[in-house]
Motif scaffolding. Structure first.
Motif, PDB file in Angstrom:
ATOM      1  N   VAL A 138       0.969  -1.371  -0.092  1.00 33.36           N
ATOM      2  CA  VAL A 138       0.002   0.259   0.061  1.00 33.36           C
ATOM      3  C   VAL A 138       0.917   1.165   0.016  1.00 33.36           C
ATOM      4  O   VAL A 138       1.939   1.336   0.859  1.00 33.36           O
ATOM      5  N   GLU A 139       0.639   2.156  -0.843  1.00 28.29           N
ATOM      6  CA  GLU A 139       1.347   3.405  -0.997  1.00 28.29           C
ATOM      7  C   GLU A 139       0.567   4.611  -0.585  1.00 28.29           C
ATOM      8  O   GLU A 139      -0.762   4.992  -1.087  1.00 28.29           O
ATOM      9  N   LEU A 140       0.772   5.274   0.602  1.00 30.29           N
ATOM     10  CA  LEU A 140      -0.322   6.275   1.160  1.00 30.29           C
ATOM     11  C   LEU A 140      -0.423   7.327  -0.134  1.00 30.29           C
ATOM     12  O   LEU A 140       0.592   7.953  -0.587  1.00 30.29           O
ATOM     13  N   HIS A 141      -1.785   7.505  -0.210  1.00 31.76           N
ATOM     14  CA  HIS A 141      -2.249   8.460  -1.160  1.00 31.76           C
ATOM     15  C   HIS A 141      -2.021   8.138  -2.639  1.00 31.76           C
ATOM     16  O   HIS A 141      -2.142   9.132  -3.163  1.00 31.76           O
ATOM     17  N   ARG A 142      -1.269   7.060  -2.553  1.00 27.86           N
ATOM     18  CA  ARG A 142      -1.156   6.947  -4.221  1.00 27.86           C
ATOM     19  C   ARG A 142      -1.600   5.426  -4.833  1.00 27.86           C
ATOM     20  O   ARG A 142      -1.577   4.995  -5.778  1.00 27.86           O
ATOM     21  N   GLY A 143      -2.203   4.713  -3.829  1.00 23.48           N
ATOM     22  CA  GLY A 143      -2.689   3.374  -4.317  1.00 23.48           C
ATOM     23  C   GLY A 143      -2.111   2.253  -3.693  1.00 23.48           C
ATOM     24  O   GLY A 143      -1.513   2.146  -2.563  1.00 23.48           O
ATOM     25  N   TYR A 144      -1.819   1.263  -4.818  1.00 18.92           N
ATOM     26  CA  TYR A 144      -0.940   0.154  -4.588  1.00 18.92           C
ATOM     27  C   TYR A 144       0.210  -0.010  -5.566  1.00 18.92           C
ATOM     28  O   TYR A 144       0.121   0.379  -6.496  1.00 18.92           O
ATOM     29  N   ARG A 145       1.010  -0.899  -4.982  1.00 23.51           N
ATOM     30  CA  ARG A 145       1.980  -1.291  -5.972  1.00 23.51           C
ATOM     31  C   ARG A 145       2.360  -2.563  -5.929  1.00 23.51           C
ATOM     32  O   ARG A 145       2.416  -3.396  -4.545  1.00 23.51           O
ATOM     33  N   VAL A 146       2.617  -3.465  -7.066  1.00 25.27           N
ATOM     34  CA  VAL A 146       2.993  -4.809  -6.983  1.00 25.27           C
ATOM     35  C   VAL A 146       4.496  -5.068  -6.421  1.00 25.27           C
ATOM     36  O   VAL A 146       5.332  -4.170  -6.669  1.00 25.27           O
ATOM     37  N   ARG A 147       4.524  -5.578  -5.307  1.00 23.49           N
ATOM     38  CA  ARG A 147       5.862  -5.903  -4.830  1.00 23.49           C
ATOM     39  C   ARG A 147       6.924  -6.450  -5.747  1.00 23.49           C
ATOM     40  O   ARG A 147       6.784  -7.441  -6.259  1.00 23.49           O
ATOM     41  N   GLU A 148       8.115  -5.754  -5.287  1.00 18.34           N
ATOM     42  CA  GLU A 148       9.112  -6.197  -6.058  1.00 18.34           C
ATOM     43  C   GLU A 148       9.964  -7.017  -4.933  1.00 18.34           C
ATOM     44  O   GLU A 148      10.325  -6.689  -3.984  1.00 18.34           O
ATOM     45  N   PHE A 149      10.417  -8.378  -5.629  1.00 16.20           N
ATOM     46  CA  PHE A 149      11.195  -9.247  -4.935  1.00 16.20           C
ATOM     47  C   PHE A 149      12.767  -9.312  -5.531  1.00 16.20           C
ATOM     48  O   PHE A 149      13.069  -9.175  -6.756  1.00 16.20           O
ATOM     49  N   SER A 150      13.764  -9.141  -4.591  1.00 16.53           N
ATOM     50  CA  SER A 150      15.239  -9.241  -4.810  1.00 16.53           C
ATOM     51  C   SER A 150      15.589 -10.775  -4.948  1.00 16.53           C
ATOM     52  O   SER A 150      14.841 -11.863  -4.426  1.00 16.53           O
ATOM     53  N   TYR A 151      16.917 -10.847  -5.470  1.00 10.41           N
ATOM     54  CA  TYR A 151      17.367 -12.360  -5.616  1.00 10.41           C
ATOM     55  C   TYR A 151      17.661 -12.479  -4.227  1.00 10.41           C
ATOM     56  O   TYR A 151      17.241 -13.818  -3.901  1.00 10.41           O
ATOM     57  N   ALA A 152      18.072 -11.759  -3.268  1.00 10.97           N
ATOM     58  CA  ALA A 152      18.287 -12.277  -1.832  1.00 10.97           C
ATOM     59  C   ALA A 152      16.725 -12.772  -1.239  1.00 10.97           C
ATOM     60  O   ALA A 152      16.866 -13.494  -0.402  1.00 10.97           O
ATOM     61  N   ASP A 153      15.857 -12.169  -1.665  1.00 10.35           N
ATOM     62  CA  ASP A 153      14.332 -12.361  -0.965  1.00 10.35           C
ATOM     63  C   ASP A 153      14.248 -13.804  -1.645  1.00 10.35           C
ATOM     64  O   ASP A 153      13.435 -14.794  -0.875  1.00 10.35           O
ATOM     65  N   PHE A 154      14.604 -14.329  -2.820  1.00 10.36           N
ATOM     66  CA  PHE A 154      14.269 -15.411  -3.558  1.00 10.36           C
ATOM     67  C   PHE A 154      14.879 -16.544  -2.654  1.00 10.36           C
ATOM     68  O   PHE A 154      14.419 -17.629  -2.460  1.00 10.36           O
ATOM     69  N   ILE A 155      16.266 -16.213  -2.447  1.00  9.81           N
ATOM     70  CA  ILE A 155      17.089 -17.262  -1.639  1.00  9.81           C
ATOM     71  C   ILE A 155      16.424 -17.486  -0.469  1.00  9.81           C
ATOM     72  O   ILE A 155      16.530 -18.702   0.114  1.00  9.81           O
ATOM     73  N   ASP A 156      15.876 -16.396   0.381  1.00  5.50           N
ATOM     74  CA  ASP A 156      15.121 -16.608   1.465  1.00  5.50           C
ATOM     75  C   ASP A 156      13.981 -17.463   1.482  1.00  5.50           C
ATOM     76  O   ASP A 156      13.622 -18.325   2.194  1.00  5.50           O
ATOM     77  N   MET A 157      13.115 -17.032   0.184  1.00  7.16           N
ATOM     78  CA  MET A 157      12.132 -18.172   0.081  1.00  7.16           C
ATOM     79  C   MET A 157      12.282 -19.405  -0.144  1.00  7.16           C
ATOM     80  O   MET A 157      11.797 -20.262   0.268  1.00  7.16           O
ATOM     81  N   VAL A 158      13.304 -19.880  -0.966  1.00  9.30           N
ATOM     82  CA  VAL A 158      13.633 -21.226  -1.267  1.00  9.30           C
ATOM     83  C   VAL A 158      14.063 -21.847   0.218  1.00  9.30           C
ATOM     84  O   VAL A 158      13.701 -22.949   0.228  1.00  9.30           O
TER      85      VAL A 158
END
Length: 223
Positions: free
Chosen positions: A66-86
């Motif tokens: 959620v972006e205040l006063h701007r609506g919504y944004r699709v979350r951006e995942f990094s390579y580090a995020d992916f490693i943590d996900m796996v």
């Protein structure tokens, strides 16, 4: 009928959430894309209320911010995020089979195995053909049914959430590859066969191989 309007609104909310979720996973709503409730409501031809509720559902699943006063944004995942996900899904699956192997194997009755096998065959076929869009749907259904064998909905839901986020990160990278045949993991039926034989060690080995494959593939695409 009392409550019928609430039921309709809840159903519409779910339908919108499912549709948007598929758009995000498939990359048609790419990471970083901004939009408002009004924009989505006009796109689907519905009122703002179910759209707002659906978007909040996707925020709770970690797919939108959620972006205040701007609506919504699709979350951006990094390579580090992916490693943590796996790592997270590996720990969940290993724990699932270490502590609930007998329960999972017992729950794998012929009718249940038949259903999981259908998903596995479709997923394997799509992976072998390099058909990413078809693979995603069947892969998510396969793992959802596979995890459900443990009988713990919290594990199933959390694993599904992590798997969806993995796909959101992977899809844009995979779409850069002209031909995915032979590059996508297609061991779904092998897992079902091991489960049917009640071979817990083999299931764990296949899961480990699957995670290793995902890490190797994404590492090669981000190098």
């Amino acid at each position: 009928m009392p409550g019928s309007e609430a039921v309709k609104r809840t159903t519409l909310r779910s339908q919108i959430a499912d549709a948007l979720r598929e758009e995000v996973i498939a990359g048609r709503l790419p990471a970083g894309r901004q939009f408002t409730v009004k924009e989505i409501a006009e796109s689907y031809g519905v009122s703002a209320t179910p759209v707002r509720e659906a978007l909040l559902d996707l925020c709770s699943q970690g797919l939108l911010d959620v972006e205040l006063h701007r609506g919504y944004r699709v979350r951006e995942f990094s390579y580090a995020d992916f490693i943590d996900m796996v790592e997270a899904r590996t720990m969940m699956l290993e724990g699932m089979f270490r502590h609930a192997t007998e329960q999972a194997l017992t729950a794998a009755t012929p009718p249940v195995l038949a259903s999981v096998r259908r998903r596995a065959e479709e997923a394997s076929r799509a992976a072998s053909a390099g058909d990413l869009d078809i693979l995603i749907g069947y892969d998510l259904r396969f793992w959802r049914e596979f995890a459900a064998l443990v009988g713990n909905p919290y594990i199933s839901d959390f694993l599904d959430r992590v798997r969806v986020q993995c796909w959101v990160f992977m899809v844009p990278l995979l779409r850069r590859v002209a031909d995915l045949r032979g590059r996508l993991w297609c061991g779904h039926t092998e897992m079902v066969d091991a489960l049917a034989r009640r071979e817990a060690a083999a299931v764990r080995r296949i899961v480990t191989g699957y995670n290793t494959h995902a890490m190797t593939l994404i590492k090669s695409l981000t190098a």
